[in-house]
Design a protein around this motif. Structure first.
Motif, mmCIF file in Angstrom:
data_model
loop_
_atom_site.group_PDB
_atom_site.id
_atom_site.type_symbol
_atom_site.label_atom_id
_atom_site.label_comp_id
_atom_site.label_asym_id
_atom_site.label_seq_id
_atom_site.Cartn_x
_atom_site.Cartn_y
_atom_site.Cartn_z
ATOM 1 N N ILE A 39 0.830 -1.190 -0.023
ATOM 2 C CA ILE A 39 -0.043 0.180 -0.051
ATOM 3 C C ILE A 39 1.015 1.182 -0.073
ATOM 4 O O ILE A 39 0.623 2.193 -0.674
ATOM 5 C CB ILE A 39 -1.120 0.077 1.274
ATOM 6 C CG1 ILE A 39 -2.004 -1.265 1.371
ATOM 7 C CG2 ILE A 39 -1.668 1.392 1.068
ATOM 8 C CD1 ILE A 39 -2.866 -1.365 2.527
ATOM 9 N N GLU A 40 2.005 1.210 0.945
ATOM 10 C CA GLU A 40 3.017 2.284 0.835
ATOM 11 C C GLU A 40 3.461 2.555 -0.254
ATOM 12 O O GLU A 40 3.566 3.756 -1.015
ATOM 13 C CB GLU A 40 3.755 2.338 1.941
ATOM 14 C CG GLU A 40 3.020 2.249 3.515
ATOM 15 C CD GLU A 40 3.997 1.707 4.597
ATOM 16 O OE1 GLU A 40 5.096 1.261 4.248
ATOM 17 O OE2 GLU A 40 3.688 2.143 5.544
ATOM 18 N N GLN A 41 3.807 1.696 -1.222
ATOM 19 C CA GLN A 41 4.470 1.578 -2.318
ATOM 20 C C GLN A 41 3.648 2.077 -3.320
ATOM 21 O O GLN A 41 3.896 3.080 -4.416
ATOM 22 C CB GLN A 41 5.007 0.213 -2.961
ATOM 23 C CG GLN A 41 6.255 -0.158 -2.216
ATOM 24 C CD GLN A 41 6.659 -1.527 -2.640
ATOM 25 O OE1 GLN A 41 6.059 -2.420 -2.560
ATOM 26 N NE2 GLN A 41 8.004 -1.520 -3.024
ATOM 27 N N ASN A 42 2.341 1.799 -3.563
ATOM 28 C CA ASN A 42 1.551 2.219 -4.294
ATOM 29 C C ASN A 42 0.866 3.517 -4.114
ATOM 30 O O ASN A 42 1.042 4.462 -4.956
ATOM 31 C CB ASN A 42 0.234 1.237 -4.397
ATOM 32 C CG ASN A 42 0.481 -0.222 -5.175
ATOM 33 O OD1 ASN A 42 1.093 0.039 -6.475
ATOM 34 N ND2 ASN A 42 0.237 -1.159 -4.754
ATOM 35 N N ARG A 43 0.867 3.908 -3.004
ATOM 36 C CA ARG A 43 0.714 5.220 -2.467
ATOM 37 C C ARG A 43 1.828 6.520 -3.008
ATOM 38 O O ARG A 43 1.303 7.327 -3.794
ATOM 39 C CB ARG A 43 0.548 5.559 -1.179
ATOM 40 C CG ARG A 43 0.300 6.889 -0.414
ATOM 41 C CD ARG A 43 -0.152 6.968 0.800
ATOM 42 N NE ARG A 43 0.901 6.480 1.708
ATOM 43 C CZ ARG A 43 0.925 6.822 3.024
ATOM 44 N NH1 ARG A 43 -0.190 7.108 3.584
ATOM 45 N NH2 ARG A 43 1.951 6.032 3.899
ATOM 46 N N LYS A 44 3.035 5.863 -3.143
ATOM 47 C CA LYS A 44 4.047 6.810 -3.575
ATOM 48 C C LYS A 44 4.052 6.771 -5.058
ATOM 49 O O LYS A 44 4.031 7.813 -5.799
ATOM 50 C CB LYS A 44 5.337 6.077 -3.141
ATOM 51 C CG LYS A 44 5.858 6.604 -1.754
ATOM 52 C CD LYS A 44 7.021 5.822 -1.075
ATOM 53 C CE LYS A 44 7.189 5.831 0.162
ATOM 54 N NZ LYS A 44 8.388 5.247 0.829
ATOM 55 N N LYS A 45 3.822 5.327 -5.695
ATOM 56 C CA LYS A 45 3.499 5.629 -7.015
ATOM 57 C C LYS A 45 2.606 6.318 -7.551
ATOM 58 O O LYS A 45 3.078 7.116 -8.590
ATOM 59 C CB LYS A 45 3.371 3.899 -7.431
ATOM 60 C CG LYS A 45 3.317 3.913 -8.977
ATOM 61 C CD LYS A 45 3.192 2.524 -9.514
ATOM 62 C CE LYS A 45 2.973 2.354 -11.033
ATOM 63 N NZ LYS A 45 2.990 1.174 -11.545
ATOM 64 N N PHE A 46 1.337 6.327 -7.131
ATOM 65 C CA PHE A 46 0.212 7.193 -7.648
ATOM 66 C C PHE A 46 0.381 8.579 -7.046
ATOM 67 O O PHE A 46 -0.689 9.275 -7.193
ATOM 68 C CB PHE A 46 -0.882 6.298 -7.440
ATOM 69 C CG PHE A 46 -1.002 5.106 -8.349
ATOM 70 C CD1 PHE A 46 -1.292 5.200 -9.582
ATOM 71 C CD2 PHE A 46 -0.795 3.928 -7.704
ATOM 72 C CE1 PHE A 46 -1.380 4.093 -10.484
ATOM 73 C CE2 PHE A 46 -0.721 2.726 -8.396
ATOM 74 C CZ PHE A 46 -1.128 2.887 -9.854
ATOM 75 N N ASP A 47 1.266 8.936 -6.304
ATOM 76 C CA ASP A 47 1.216 10.228 -5.795
ATOM 77 C C ASP A 47 0.103 10.899 -4.943
ATOM 78 O O ASP A 47 -0.734 11.676 -5.207
ATOM 79 C CB ASP A 47 1.666 11.091 -6.733
ATOM 80 C CG ASP A 47 1.911 12.720 -6.103
ATOM 81 O OD1 ASP A 47 2.567 12.643 -5.048
ATOM 82 O OD2 ASP A 47 1.720 13.649 -6.840
ATOM 83 N N VAL A 48 -0.380 10.043 -4.108
ATOM 84 C CA VAL A 48 -1.611 9.910 -3.158
ATOM 85 C C VAL A 48 -1.078 10.363 -1.881
ATOM 86 O O VAL A 48 -0.235 9.919 -1.084
ATOM 87 C CB VAL A 48 -2.163 8.485 -2.817
ATOM 88 C CG1 VAL A 48 -3.476 8.568 -1.975
ATOM 89 C CG2 VAL A 48 -2.852 8.062 -4.329
ATOM 90 N N HIS A 49 -1.996 11.670 -1.348
ATOM 91 C CA HIS A 49 -1.848 12.322 -0.072
ATOM 92 C C HIS A 49 -2.702 12.235 0.904
ATOM 93 O O HIS A 49 -2.892 12.797 1.734
ATOM 94 C CB HIS A 49 -1.075 13.665 -0.464
ATOM 95 C CG HIS A 49 -0.052 13.786 -1.344
ATOM 96 N ND1 HIS A 49 1.056 13.522 -0.778
ATOM 97 C CD2 HIS A 49 0.056 14.105 -2.802
ATOM 98 C CE1 HIS A 49 2.124 13.472 -2.089
ATOM 99 N NE2 HIS A 49 1.440 14.023 -3.166
ATOM 100 N N ASN A 50 -4.056 11.710 0.436
ATOM 101 C CA ASN A 50 -5.116 11.707 1.250
ATOM 102 C C ASN A 50 -5.584 10.342 1.699
ATOM 103 O O ASN A 50 -6.504 9.868 2.026
ATOM 104 C CB ASN A 50 -6.335 12.507 0.269
ATOM 105 C CG ASN A 50 -6.848 11.564 -0.830
ATOM 106 O OD1 ASN A 50 -5.855 11.040 -1.467
ATOM 107 N ND2 ASN A 50 -7.933 11.836 -1.240
ATOM 108 N N LEU A 51 -4.490 9.589 1.823
ATOM 109 C CA LEU A 51 -4.776 8.282 2.150
ATOM 110 C C LEU A 51 -3.948 7.741 3.291
ATOM 111 O O LEU A 51 -2.690 8.108 3.727
ATOM 112 C CB LEU A 51 -4.102 7.091 1.078
ATOM 113 C CG LEU A 51 -4.135 5.610 1.518
ATOM 114 C CD1 LEU A 51 -5.555 5.210 1.965
ATOM 115 C CD2 LEU A 51 -3.578 4.798 0.337
ATOM 116 N N THR A 52 -4.818 7.500 4.582
ATOM 117 C CA THR A 52 -3.955 7.185 5.830
ATOM 118 C C THR A 52 -3.926 5.449 6.159
ATOM 119 O O THR A 52 -5.239 4.834 5.879
ATOM 120 C CB THR A 52 -4.818 7.640 6.927
ATOM 121 O OG1 THR A 52 -4.676 9.223 6.992
ATOM 122 C CG2 THR A 52 -4.149 7.352 8.404
ATOM 123 N N ILE A 53 -2.989 4.888 6.297
ATOM 124 C CA ILE A 53 -2.871 3.600 6.395
ATOM 125 C C ILE A 53 -2.915 3.056 7.940
ATOM 126 O O ILE A 53 -2.101 3.775 8.907
ATOM 127 C CB ILE A 53 -1.642 2.944 5.726
ATOM 128 C CG1 ILE A 53 -1.443 2.961 4.378
ATOM 129 C CG2 ILE A 53 -1.413 1.329 6.459
ATOM 130 C CD1 ILE A 53 -0.305 3.152 3.749
#
Length: 187
Positions: free
Chosen positions: A73-87
């Motif tokens: 999830i962390e890798q995909n968050r970085k890849k897709f430049d997502v800033h509104n996702l809390t894990i």
């Protein structure tokens, strides 16, 4: 709707909600650009990432207990430049008290066998007349979820989806697991 293909996600050995099921499930959530959405059993984060892109002015929370999945999830968050996702790391029933209510939608993609309790606890996090969408492969979990939602007076719809895709030069059809998508509206 923003559409991310399966092959765009960084994948591992963790479950991932497949592209067509993801599209249908997200459409059933009834979300908006500023929605606050909870993804329980987030796996690789495919639903969470897609939600974060659609709800660009909202907030997405992904609950996951598996360390490899959290890393994905962390890798995909970085890849897709997502800033509104809390894990949120941990088992859904153990971290539930740390999650504040007021969600516009809840997606349940995995339950670890605790579907009844997860539905009951996370129903309290969902706004009235908001949607809870659940995905199932097994009839046992589907049956338990439907009975729980019925007892809670949710308005429920269930669809079964089977996706077949071509493979190779001969266009041989191969099928993915049949999936049940449950949409439940909180009374």
């Amino acid at each position: 709707m923003i559409h991310i293909k399966d092959n765009e996600f960084i994948r591992g050995n963790c479950p991932m909600t497949k592209e067509e099921i993801r599209i249908l499930s997200i459409s059933k959530l009834g979300i908006k650009e500023d929605s606050r959405v909870l993804d329980i059993g987030a796996g690789t984060g495919s639903v969470s990432i897609q939600l974060a892109k659609i709800c660009s002015k909202g907030e997405i929370f992904a609950v996951e207990k598996n360390e490899e999945a959290i890393h994905l999830i962390e890798q995909n968050r970085k890849k897709f430049d997502v800033h509104n996702l809390t894990i949120i790391k941990g088992e859904a029933l153990e971290v539930e008290e740390d999650i504040s209510p007021g969600f516009d939608a809840v997606f349940i993609g995995g339950s670890g066998g605790n579907i009844e309790d997860i539905i009951k606890k996370y129903s309290l996090k969902l706004k009235t007349q908001a949607n809870m969408v659940l995905n199932f492969i097994t009839l046992d979990n589907l049956y338990r979820a439907l009975n729980t939602l019925k007892d809670m007076k949710y308005q429920v719809e269930c669809i079964q989806v089977s996706i077949n895709k071509t493979r190779g030069k001969s266009y041989m059809m191969t099928s993915n697991n049949s999936i049940f998508i449950v949409t439940a509206i909180k009374p």
